[in-house]
Design an enzyme around this catalytic site. Structure first.
Site, PDB file in Angstrom:
ATOM      1  N   CYS A  50      30.953  -4.110  35.003  1.00 18.68           N
ATOM      2  CA  CYS A  50      29.948  -3.044  34.969  1.00 18.68           C
ATOM      3  C   CYS A  50      29.423  -2.764  36.376  1.00 18.68           C
ATOM      4  O   CYS A  50      29.172  -3.691  37.141  1.00 18.68           O
ATOM      5  CB  CYS A  50      28.762  -3.455  34.094  1.00 18.68           C
ATOM      6  SG  CYS A  50      29.193  -4.023  32.434  1.00 18.68           S
ATOM      7  N   CYS A  84      26.420  11.820  35.478  1.00 19.75           N
ATOM      8  CA  CYS A  84      26.980  11.088  36.620  1.00 19.75           C
ATOM      9  C   CYS A  84      27.922  11.948  37.455  1.00 19.75           C
ATOM     10  O   CYS A  84      28.301  11.553  38.563  1.00 19.75           O
ATOM     11  CB  CYS A  84      27.740   9.863  36.129  1.00 19.75           C
ATOM     12  SG  CYS A  84      26.829   8.878  34.924  1.00 19.75           S
ATOM     13  N   HIS A 106      26.307   3.042  42.283  1.00 23.52           N
ATOM     14  CA  HIS A 106      26.328   4.250  41.454  1.00 23.52           C
ATOM     15  C   HIS A 106      24.938   4.886  41.353  1.00 23.52           C
ATOM     16  O   HIS A 106      24.268   4.793  40.323  1.00 23.52           O
ATOM     17  CB  HIS A 106      26.858   3.886  40.068  1.00 23.52           C
ATOM     18  CG  HIS A 106      26.992   5.043  39.129  1.00 23.52           C
ATOM     19  ND1 HIS A 106      27.214   6.343  39.549  1.00 23.52           N
ATOM     20  CD2 HIS A 106      26.933   5.101  37.770  1.00 23.52           C
ATOM     21  CE1 HIS A 106      27.294   7.135  38.496  1.00 23.52           C
ATOM     22  NE2 HIS A 106      27.114   6.405  37.406  1.00 23.52           N
TER      23      HIS A 106
END
Length: 393
Positions: free
Chosen positions: A209, A86, A335
C-alpha cells in the site's frame, strides 16, 4: 492540429510537512518547474492554468486553483480547478495540452497539490473514501485498500498471481525511490520485509500500500509556435488518452482489469502512432501493488494474466527492457492525491532530459505516464517523446 511540448516540470518533496501549507508546497513545485526550463522562463508568459486537487481536509474547497496560482504571482491568469480523484492533475495536464493544441493558449501551467498528513487516520480514510462509490462502497464500510484487495484476490484466483509477486512491486519501487531525493519513503526493502509486513486488507499488507502524502507538482506545456523560445531539445506530447468507467467496482464487468486504463492507453497509442513495445520507460499508478500489476496488462506491456511472471522476469527493473516507476512510484515516492499525475510527468521530463540522477534510464526516447482516479473510475495516459534530431545531408 499543432503539437504541444513539455518544456519544464518540477515538484516539492513528498512526505509529511507540518510547517508547510498547500500554497507553500505549490510555490516550491512551480519554482522548480520554472528553473527546469532550459532557456529560462518568465511567469508573465503563462496564458492559462489548470490545477488538480481533491481538497483533502476541506481546506479551500472553492477556488483552490486561483488560491495557489495567485500565491506564485500568476495574478489575472485564468485558472481552472480539476477534480478527478487521484487522477486530478493527470487530467489537468490533459487540459493544458488541449488548450495549446486548440490554439487558445501558447503557454499553460498544469499542476496539482494535496496536504494529507494533518488529520487523524479516520479523517484521512473519509477523504480518501469520497472518491469511491458512496452509497454501496464507502457507506457500507469499504475502504480503498479493501476494494483493491478484492481486485488482488480475483486476480490471484483467476491467474495464479502470488503474494510474492505483489511484494516484488514494493521491492522494485523502493529500490528506485531510494535513488529519488523527493521520495517520501526513500529507503530500500527486502523481499522478506515486503512479504512479512502486517496485513492491511487480505491479501494486501502494509508494503503493498502507498502512503498518504503532502506535496505538489507542476508541468509547463507550450505550443510549437513558441517552443524554440524555451528549449532546443523539445519533448513532444505525442499522445493523450483518457477513459472513464463506473465508480463502483461492483458495477464493472471485471475485477481483474481496469477498463478505463485500457481505453486511455489505446487512445494514447493511436494518437502517438506507437505500440507498447516502443516505450523506453513508464510511470504507472501503483497506489497498491496489484494496481501496478493490472497496469502492466491494461497498458499492453504483457498479456492478460501474465503480470506476475512479467515482474519476476526483471523486465520492469531500472535496467530491464521496460523500466516502470523509476521515480519509486506512489509506493515509495508518495501519493499526494492532487499532485500525483503531474508528479509522474515530472519524472518523465527528468528521464527524457537526462536529469534523473542515479535512476536515469539509458538514452530514453519515449515514455508513458498512467494516472488512475479511485479504483478505476477515471484514467489518463500521456506519451512523451524527444524530437528526433535530423542529420545533415
Amino acid at each position: 492540429m499543432p503539437d504541444a511540448y513539455l518544456v519544464g516540470a518540477g515538484q516539492s518533496d513528498y512526505g509529511a510537512f507540518p510547517d508547510e501549507s498547500y500554497r507553500s508546497l505549490f510555490r516550491t513545485a512551480f519554482e522548480a518547474a520554472a528553473e527546469s526550463v532550459p532557456e529560462g522562463f518568465d511567469k508573465d508568459a503563462v496564458d492559462e492554468a489548470f490545477i488538480g486537487t481533491l481538497g483533502v481536509g476541506g481546506r479551500q474547497l472553492g477556488l483552490s486553483g486561483p488560491a495557489v496560482t495567485e500565491h506564485v504571482g500568476l495574478d489575472g491568469v485564468p485558472c481552472t480547478r480539476v477534480e478527478n480523484a487521484c487522477a486530478a492533475s493527470g487530467f489537468a495536464v490533459r487540459q493544458a495540452v488541449q488548450a495549446v493544441k486548440s490554439g487558445m493558449a501558447d503557454v499553460v501551467l498544469a499542476g496539482g497539490f494535496e496536504v494529507m498528513s494533518d488529520m487523524s487516520s479516520d479523517a484521512t480514510k473519509y477523504w480518501l473514501g469520497v472518491s469511491g462509490e458512496t452509497e454501496w462502497e464507502r457507506l457500507s464500510g469499504t475502504t480503498f485498500s479493501g476494494v483493491y484487495a478484492q481486485m488482488a484476490s480475483a486476480h490471484m484466483d483467476r491467474y495464479g498471481t502470488t503474494g510474492e509477486q505483489l511484494s516484488r512491486v514494493a521491492v522494485k519501487n523502493h529500490a528506485n525511490g531510494a535513488k529519488n531525493p523527493h521520495a517520501q519513503l526513500g529507503f530500500e526493502c527486502s523481499l522478506d520485509d515486503a512479504q512479512s509486513a502486517p496485513m492491511v486488507a487480505d491479501p494486501l499488507n502494509l508494503y503493498h500500500c502507498c502512503p498518504t502524502s503532502d506535496g505538489a507538482a507542476c508541468a509547463l506545456v507550450v505550443s510549437e509556435a513558441v517552443v524554440d523560445d524555451y528549449t532546443d531539445d523539445p519533448i513532444r506530447v505525442a499522445g493523450v488518452g483518457a477513459g472513464s468507467d463506473n465508480v463502483g467496482l461492483f458495477d464493472r464487468e471485471t475485477y481483474t482489469a481496469v477498463p478505463a486504463s485500457q481505453r486511455a492507453a489505446e487512445r494514447a497509442y493511436e494518437m502517438a502512432g506507437i505500440e507498447p513495445t516502443d516505450l523506453d520507460f513508464a510511470e504507472v499508478h501503483d497506489c497498491f501493488a496489484i494496481a501496478e500489476l493490472l497496469a502492466y496488462e491494461d497498458l499492453g506491456f504483457c498479456e492478460r494474466g501474465e503480470s506476475g511472471s512479467f515482474i519476476e522476469s526483471g523486465a520492469t527493473e531500472l535496467d530491464g527492457e521496460l523500466p516502470v516507476n523509476t521515480s519509486g512510484g506512489l509506493k515509495s515516492k508518495g501519493h499526494p492525491i492532487g499532485a500525483t499525475g503531474a508528479g509522474q510527468v515530472v519524472e518523465a521530463f527528468k528521464q527524457l532530459s537526462g536529469k534523473a540522477g542515479d535512476r536515469q534510464v539509458d538514452s530514453p526516447h519515449r515514455g508513458l505516464t498512467h494516472n488512475v482516479g479511485g479504483s478505476g473510475g477515471a484514467a489518463i495516459v500521456h506519451v512523451f517523446e524527444k524530437e528526433q534530431e535530423v542529420s545533415a545531408p
